[in-house]
Design a protein around this motif. Structure first.
Motif, PDB file in Angstrom:
ATOM      1  N   TYR A 126       2.324   1.688  -3.460  1.00  0.00           N
ATOM      2  CA  TYR A 126       1.270   2.121  -4.389  1.00  0.00           C
ATOM      3  C   TYR A 126       1.028   3.626  -4.250  1.00  0.00           C
ATOM      4  O   TYR A 126       0.931   4.347  -5.251  1.00  0.00           O
ATOM      5  CB  TYR A 126      -0.006   1.330  -4.094  1.00  0.00           C
ATOM      6  N   LYS A 127       0.932   4.098  -3.001  1.00  0.00           N
ATOM      7  CA  LYS A 127       0.718   5.531  -2.782  1.00  0.00           C
ATOM      8  C   LYS A 127       1.905   6.354  -3.275  1.00  0.00           C
ATOM      9  O   LYS A 127       1.738   7.448  -3.831  1.00  0.00           O
ATOM     10  CB  LYS A 127       0.470   5.798  -1.296  1.00  0.00           C
TER      11      LYS A 127
ATOM     12  N   GLN B 287       1.649   6.628  -7.021  1.00  0.00           N
ATOM     13  CA  GLN B 287       0.606   7.590  -7.379  1.00  0.00           C
ATOM     14  C   GLN B 287       1.089   9.033  -7.159  1.00  0.00           C
ATOM     15  O   GLN B 287       0.844   9.916  -7.988  1.00  0.00           O
ATOM     16  CB  GLN B 287      -0.652   7.339  -6.555  1.00  0.00           C
TER      17      GLN B 287
ATOM     18  N   ASN C  64       0.820  -1.211   0.000  1.00  0.00           N
ATOM     19  CA  ASN C  64       0.000   0.000   0.000  1.00  0.00           C
ATOM     20  C   ASN C  64       0.855   1.264   0.000  1.00  0.00           C
ATOM     21  O   ASN C  64       0.525   2.244  -0.684  1.00  0.00           O
ATOM     22  CB  ASN C  64      -0.941   0.002   1.205  1.00  0.00           C
ATOM     23  N   LYS C  65       1.959   1.245   0.758  1.00  0.00           N
ATOM     24  CA  LYS C  65       2.841   2.418   0.790  1.00  0.00           C
ATOM     25  C   LYS C  65       3.468   2.648  -0.587  1.00  0.00           C
ATOM     26  O   LYS C  65       3.531   3.779  -1.079  1.00  0.00           O
ATOM     27  CB  LYS C  65       3.937   2.228   1.835  1.00  0.00           C
TER      28      LYS C  65
END
Length: 256
Positions: free
Chosen positions: A93-94, A97, A90-91
Motif C-alpha cells: 500500500y505504501k 502511494q 501495508n508495504k
C-alpha cells in the motif's frame, strides 16, 4: 493506512452485501442486522484518541467493536504477534502511494491491496493459526470490556469480526492435503461458524452479539456450494446451535 485499517470501510463493505448473503440466526439478530444497516444511527469513535468501542448508537443503546482476524498471524519466539500477510499488504500500500506521488497522480478512490506473501501454503496460513488468532483477538478485546461499559453504561455490546481467512476443507487422508491446481478433491467443507473451536470462543466472550463477516470464503465445487458472507449471532442462541467438530490433522486450506 491500508483500506481495512479504517473500520468505517469494513462496515461500508458489509452494508453493501446482498440480503441473501447474510445469515441472522434468530429474531434478535435479524433486528440487530437492520439496526446496523441504519448508518445514520451510529456514531464513530474509532480514532486513536477516541474512547472505545469503535461505534455506538444512542438510538438503539448499542455499541460495537470492530476487529480483524485471519489465518496468517502467529506468535514468534519473542512473544510478538507476527502477520506476514498484513505486513506485505501495508508495504505494498505504501509503495503504491509512493509511486502515485512520484508520478504526480492525484487519486481520490480506495486502494485495496491483495498482496501474496510468497510463502509456502503451510507457512503462509493454517487452521491452527486461524483458531489461535481468532481466540487471541477476541480475548484481547474482552480485556477492554470494562472500558466499553463505563463509556456507554447500559448498552449492549456487539463484536464485529472481519474474518479475512481462506476457506478450509477436511480431506479424507493426509495425502490429500497436498493440493494440486486443477485436481478435484472429495472433502468435507469446513463451516467455521458452526465449528466447536470457534463457538467455544464466542461463548466465553463478553459480547452480547457477534457479526462474523467472511468476504473471502470463495471456492469452486461440483455442487455449486456457497457459504454466507456473514453470520449474525446473539449470545443467547449459541447453546442451541448444532455445532460441528473437525479433525484438525485433516483440515486444509482450499486456497493454495
Amino acid at each position: 493506512m491500508a483500506y481495512y485499517d479504517d473500520e468505517t470501510n469494513i462496515l461500508k463493505d458489509f452494508r453493501e452485501c446482498r440480503d441473501e448473503d447474510l445469515c441472522p440466526l434468530d429474531k434478535k439478530t435479524t433486528e440487530l442486522l437492520q439496526r446496523i444497516q441504519d448508518e445514520e444511527a451510529w456514531s464513530h469513535s474509532n480514532r486513536k484518541s477516541d474512547p472505545p468501542p469503535d461505534f455506538y448508537s444512542d438510538k438503539y443503546t448499542l455499541m460495537m467493536e470492530v476487529m480483524r482476524v485471519d489465518d496468517h498471524a502467529f506468535i514468534n519466539d519473542k512473544g510478538r504477534v507476527i502477520n506476514p500477510h498484513i505486513q506485505k499488504e501495508n508495504k505494498t500500500y505504501k509503495d503504491i502511494q509512493g509511486f502515485l506521488e512520484k508520478q504526480g497522480v492525484h487519486f481520490s478512490g480506495d486502494i485495496i491491496v491483495n498482496a501474496p506473501t510468497n510463502l509456502s501454503t503451510e507457512d503462509d496460513h493454517s487452521y491452527d493459526k486461524y483458531v489461535a488468532n481468532f481466540r487471541r483477538v477476541l480475548e484481547k478485546h474482552d480485556s477492554n470490556y470494562d472500558l466499553y461499559t463505563s463509556n456507554h453504561e447500559g448498552y449492549k455490546l456487539a463484536y464485529f469480526i472481519l474474518d479475512e481467512s481462506s476457506p478450509y476443507m477436511q480431506v479424507s487422508s493426509p495425502d490429500d492435503k497436498i493440493a494440486v491446481v486443477g485436481k478435484a478433491v472429495k472433502a468435507r467443507l469446513h463451516l467455521p461458524f458452526l465449528d466447536k473451536a470457534f463457538i467455544d470462543t464466542l461463548a466465553a466472550s463478553k459480547a452480547d452479539y457477534f457479526i462474523w463477516y467472511m468476504p473471502y470464503k470463495h471456492f469452486k465445487s461440483k455442487e455449486m456450494v456457497r457459504l454466507p458472507q456473514a453470520v449474525i449471532y446473539s449470545k443467547d442462541i449459541l447453546g442451541a446451535i448444532t455445532i460441528q467438530e473437525y479433525n484438525r490433522e485433516l483440515l486444509s486450506s482450499i486456497e493454495i
